[in-house]
Design an enzyme around this catalytic site. Structure first.
Site, PDB file in Angstrom:
ATOM      1  N   ASP A  77      41.748  33.260  35.534  1.00  0.00           N
ATOM      2  CA  ASP A  77      42.620  34.107  36.332  1.00  0.00           C
ATOM      3  C   ASP A  77      43.035  33.334  37.574  1.00  0.00           C
ATOM      4  OD1 ASP A  77      43.944  36.406  37.147  1.00  0.00           O
ATOM      5  OD2 ASP A  77      42.218  37.137  38.270  1.00  0.00           O
ATOM      6  N   ASP A 117      37.882  37.906  37.832  1.00  0.00           N
ATOM      7  CA  ASP A 117      37.166  38.796  38.725  1.00  0.00           C
ATOM      8  C   ASP A 117      37.642  40.231  38.647  1.00  0.00           C
ATOM      9  OD1 ASP A 117      39.654  38.500  39.836  1.00  0.00           O
ATOM     10  OD2 ASP A 117      38.958  38.281  41.899  1.00  0.00           O
ATOM     11  N   ASP A 173      40.569  41.544  33.559  1.00  0.00           N
ATOM     12  CA  ASP A 173      40.009  40.396  32.845  1.00  0.00           C
ATOM     13  C   ASP A 173      38.954  40.794  31.812  1.00  0.00           C
ATOM     14  OD1 ASP A 173      41.441  38.494  34.399  1.00  0.00           O
ATOM     15  OD2 ASP A 173      40.023  38.820  36.032  1.00  0.00           O
TER      16      ASP A 173
END
Length: 884
Positions: A321, A621, A625
């Site tokens: 990410d 995080d 995700d």
């Protein structure tokens, strides 16, 4: 769905609920909590340790020992099984406790309208139909449809991956299946209010929220197995087949030669099985993984599953990410462009005001640039956030854009508190989506009033006195050029207000302003990330950035990381819609940057990467995700600022939210896997040598060269101490320079097989020749076995040096580099010497002291394994060099 229809479905209205209605709805809908798997109890963790197929093979060998009335042999095997379970169970339980997610997303307070009054309550008691009030700094307690909004902006990065706050609008209407990031009339559980205020109707709670549905998907899904588990299953099948074939072969040979009765035959079979099965391997593997777990914890990686330790080291593809992982999720002013053409660079990263303002790469004093002072002053006064230095640290509240501007002002020694004392605020126009600007009015020099404005460049330029042709076009081009470099652009202006103005009056729309300039902001990279990405690439690991952010922003970050050189290399979520499975595989194989992707598309990317042969690690995080983390071979969540759903979906948790820590995880994972290979080589080669020794003795019609208890002594005690010590071997210096092993690579690759055969045949034939010599020269079986047992111990002591590296000579590896291994080898040797001289060892193992000339002969024979393996390493290096 329009609001009247929603009120009807929920049987609610704008006056809120009563306490009795809340009780009924809590019973119907349940508490407003995310679904969560309960932690496994300690007994389940212990039972799980016995699920390894290798354990079944060892247990079968123990059963045979009991059948032939050899309880000592069976006891040895069962002891190592339970020891393995205790060590592995304790380590896994400890890791689970360290990483147990706390449900922070919904453990908050909520302001609700009940019984006609606004009151604060625990967010867990919020139910559909509640009317909730939100203001800056609040975390949204449930999924909410807005009734009113006032300059409302939400940080939805945990859900959508979008780093910038989203402007909300109660009057927005759109398609029912619009992406979450585009639903401007909704707020979702876990989001944070960064600016403004609102009132809304709760439409979903707990597991029915967008966050909850993602959590359910994660809990229901099944992830890829860590590569260690995959390889160990293959390895176990090889061992099981080898044991069965060996037992059948020895039985056939014994019957053919007719030299042994049934009991002797079973004794031979048990001896073969015990020699072929590496009894010490489970304990050594567990210790190696536990050591890596401890090392990784020291470097910021919490391991939630013991077998996942070497997973990062096995991975060939990391999908990461952007927001909060590669970047700090803290907007920062990096460039200031004035109407004069002067451009200033601003150093530092994040909200903490550490850095300087530079002109031509040199720090400047603000007094030497009056125009810069003006734009800095406007940045601080036209602001609704707070940035304070308290208790030795910095704290902030409010919108990320405003905090970034306050930090910029602090770097020029401007503080909002001091400026407000000098120039009191008398009115303001809060930011509204339809305005695209905000304005703040301040008293100057007695009765005069100044207005400070910030907003979208095109909007602010309309309020300024400019040459409508050349000037405006030039300024817009300047702003566009900054935007193309990845900056979020704000224009700032100021002007004088004629007439009276106070708090009670509606402020006029600013006009006839003077343009002060543009500020360019970015969500900065974590300082250690570029080096970490470089290290990953040198280690042969493909790094791919997958974000929900905009294409230009994603490209700006990717360019700085060396992941993309042109914006055409960035693939957006819209471009992935409708792609076939084959198309997705091709895109993933060729693309390193994905922007504006939805959670389900991130999941598709991970699945496609696995389908084209990668072992995939996913870092992240946010709640968005979680499904991809779960689907990956190894999920790596951020533990400090990440969502609990993401941590629950992962095998590894980065406690410091530092992407660079992943490189440390890769290193420790590779070390763990290399050490496991070294342990396997040591145990299998010595076990195979015992197999060769016993088989040759049967063919030659000799007595059993080693008793089962003596073989167990070799495998579990002398070699067992050494293989555990070998698990502490430090990583080789070039471990991060090597390309990752193929995901399809077997433990028994060509090099491993060759080394095992060379080592086993050397020790087996030398041992058999010595045993044959002793029997032919009148040695008693008891004395011959004692001397042979000592020879095998010496073989193990010397062979441990060969095992320290698969390709490097033992002569270049200092024994002091691994003091634990040195101590382990000496301890194993001294224990056996003690067993030769102590009555207990003499009784159990049938050992006895040997003469000095025998010691010299045995040491000379044992050195043959060192010479043979050094020759093999040299030949292997020459062959590989010629191939290259």
């Amino acid at each position: 769905m329009d609001l009247p229809s929603i009120f009807k479905v929920l049987d609610a209205d704008e006056t809120g609920l009563t306490d009795s209605e809340v009780v009924i709805r809590l019973n119907n809908f349940g508490s407003n909590k995310l679904p969560q798997k309960p932690p496994a109890p300690i007994w389940k963790i212990l039972v799980r340790q016995f699920s390894n197929p290798l354990i079944y093979v060892l247990a079968f060998a123990a059963g045979i020992s009991i059948v032939i009335k050899e309880p000592t042999d069976a006891a040895f095997i069962m002891f190592v099984l339970f020891l393995n379970a205790l060590i592995g169970g304790y380590q896994e339980w400890k890791a689970e406790q360290s990483a147990q997610a706390l449900q922070k997303l919904l453990q908050i307070k909520a302001t609700v309208l009940r019984n006609g009054e606004v009151t604060e309550t625990n967010a867990e008691t919020v139910v559909p139909g509640d009317v909730v009030w939100l203001e800056s700094g609040n975390r949204v307690p449930a999924d909410i449809r807005f009734l009113t909004t006032y300059g409302l902006e939400l940080d939805e990065s945990l859900l959508t991956g979008e780093s910038l706050p989203v402007v909300k609008d109660k009057s927005w209407t759109g398609e029912l299946n619009a992406p979450i990031a585009d639903r401007l009339n909704m707020a979702y559980a876990g989001s944070i209010v960064t600016r403004g205020r609102a009132k809304g109707l709760v439409v979903s709670t707990g597991k029915s929220t967008a966050v909850g549905l993602l959590a359910l998907d994660m809990m229901a899904g099944t992830g890829g197995q860590p590569p260690l588990i995959v390889r160990m299953k293959r390895f176990t099948r090889v061992i099981a087949v080898a044991v069965l074939v060996s037992a059948f072969a020895i039985g056939t040979l014994s019957v053919s030669f007719g030299r042994y009765d049934l009991t002797e035959m079973l004794l031979f079979v048990v001896a073969l099985a015990v020699s072929a099965i590496p009894e010490g391997l489970p304990v050594a593997m567990t210790v190696a993984l536990a050591i890596a777990t401890t090392k990784m914890a020291r470097r910021g990686v919490i391991v939630r599953r013991l077998a996942a330790v070497e997973g990062l080291g096995s991975c060939t593809y990391i999908a990461t990410d952007k927001t909060g992982t590669l970047t700090r999720n803290e907007l920062t002013v990096k460039e200031v462009s004035l109407p004069t053409g002067d451009v200033f660079e601003v150093s530092g990263a994040g909200f903490v005001p550490e850095g300087q303002v530079l002109f031509d790469k040199n720090p400047i004093d603000r007094s030497s640039h009056p125009e810069l002072e003006l734009i800095a002053r406007a940045s601080v006064l036209c602001n609704e956030s707070d940035l304070h230095h308290r208790d030795g640290g910095w704290s902030w509240r409010g919108d990320t854009v405003d905090i970034a501007l306050l930090s910029f002002g602090r770097k020029l020694t401007y503080s909002r508190e001091n400026l407000l004392d000098l120039y009191p605020q008398i009115n303001q126009i809060p930011f509204e989506p339809e305005h695209q600007f905000s304005a703040s009015y301040h008293r100057f020099d007695g009765d005069s009033v100044k207005v400070f404005v910030k907003g979208a460049p095109e909007k602010v330029l309309e309020m300024c006195e400019l040459n409508e042709g050349k000037d405006k076009i030039n300024y817009l081009n300047n702003a566009e050029e900054m935007a193309e470099r990845g900056y979020r652009i704000l224009a700032l202006a100021e002007g004088n207000i004629k007439g009276e103005l106070d708090h009670s009056m509606v402020p006029p729309v600013p006009s006839s302003l003077s343009l002060l300039g543009f500020v360019g902001m970015i969500d900065p990279l974590r300082s250690e990330v570029p080096e970490a990405i470089k290290n990953c690439q040198e280690a042969g690991v493909t790094v791919s950035m997958v974000t929900g952010d905009h294409r230009i922003t994603a490209f700006s970050i990717a360019r700085d990381l060396g992941l993309a050189s042109g914006i055409a290399q960035v693939v957006t979520g819209d471009e992935l819609i409708g792609k076939s499975t084959e198309d997705m595989r091709n895109i993933v194989a060729q693309t390193k940057v994905f922007a504006r992707v939805a959670p389900h598309q991130k999941l598709q990317i991970v699945q496609s990467a696995r389908e084209i042969g990668h072992f995939v690690a996913v870092t992240g995080d946010g709640v968005n995700d979680a499904p991809a983390l779960r689907a990956a071979n190894i999920g790596v969540a951020m533990g400090k600022g990440g969502a609990d759903v993401a941590r629950e979906a992962s095998e590894l948790v980065i406690s410091d939210d530092n992407f660079a820590t992943i490189v440390a995880g890769i290193e420790e994972g590779r070390v763990a896997y290399d050490n496991i290979r070294k342990v396997i080589y040591l145990l299998i080669s010595t076990g195979a040598a015992e197999l060769v020794l016993v088989t040759l003795s049967v063919i030659a019609g000799l007595p059993l060269p080693l008793l089962p208890v003596q073989i167990l002594w070799l495998n579990l005690v002398t070699n067992g101490i050494q293989d555990v010590a070998l698990a502490f071997e430090p990583g080789e210096e070039d471990i991060l320079k090597k390309k990752p092993r193929s995901p399809r690579e077997r433990i028994f690759n060509k090099l491993m097989v060759e080394r095992i055969l060379v080592g086993a045949l050397t020790m087996g034939f030398v041992g058999f020749g010595f045993f044959y010599f002793m029997i032919q020269n009148g040695w008693s079986e008891h004395s011959a076995r004692n001397a042979l047992l000592l020879l095998m111990v010496l073989f193990e002591n010397i062979h441990i040096g060969n095992c320290r590296s698969e390709t490097k000579s033992a002569l270049v590896l200092s024994p002091l580099r691994s003091p634990i291994l040195l101590i382990g080898a000496l301890t194993a040797f001294l224990i056996h010497v003690g067993a030769m001289y102590l009555p207990f060892g003499q009784k159990i193992l049938q050992t006895e002291p040997v003469q000095l000339n025998t010691w010299i002969l045995l040491i000379a024979l044992a050195l043959t394994i060192f010479i043979t393996m050094e020759i093999h390493k040299r030949l292997w290096a020459l062959r590989n060099k010629s191939v290259k």
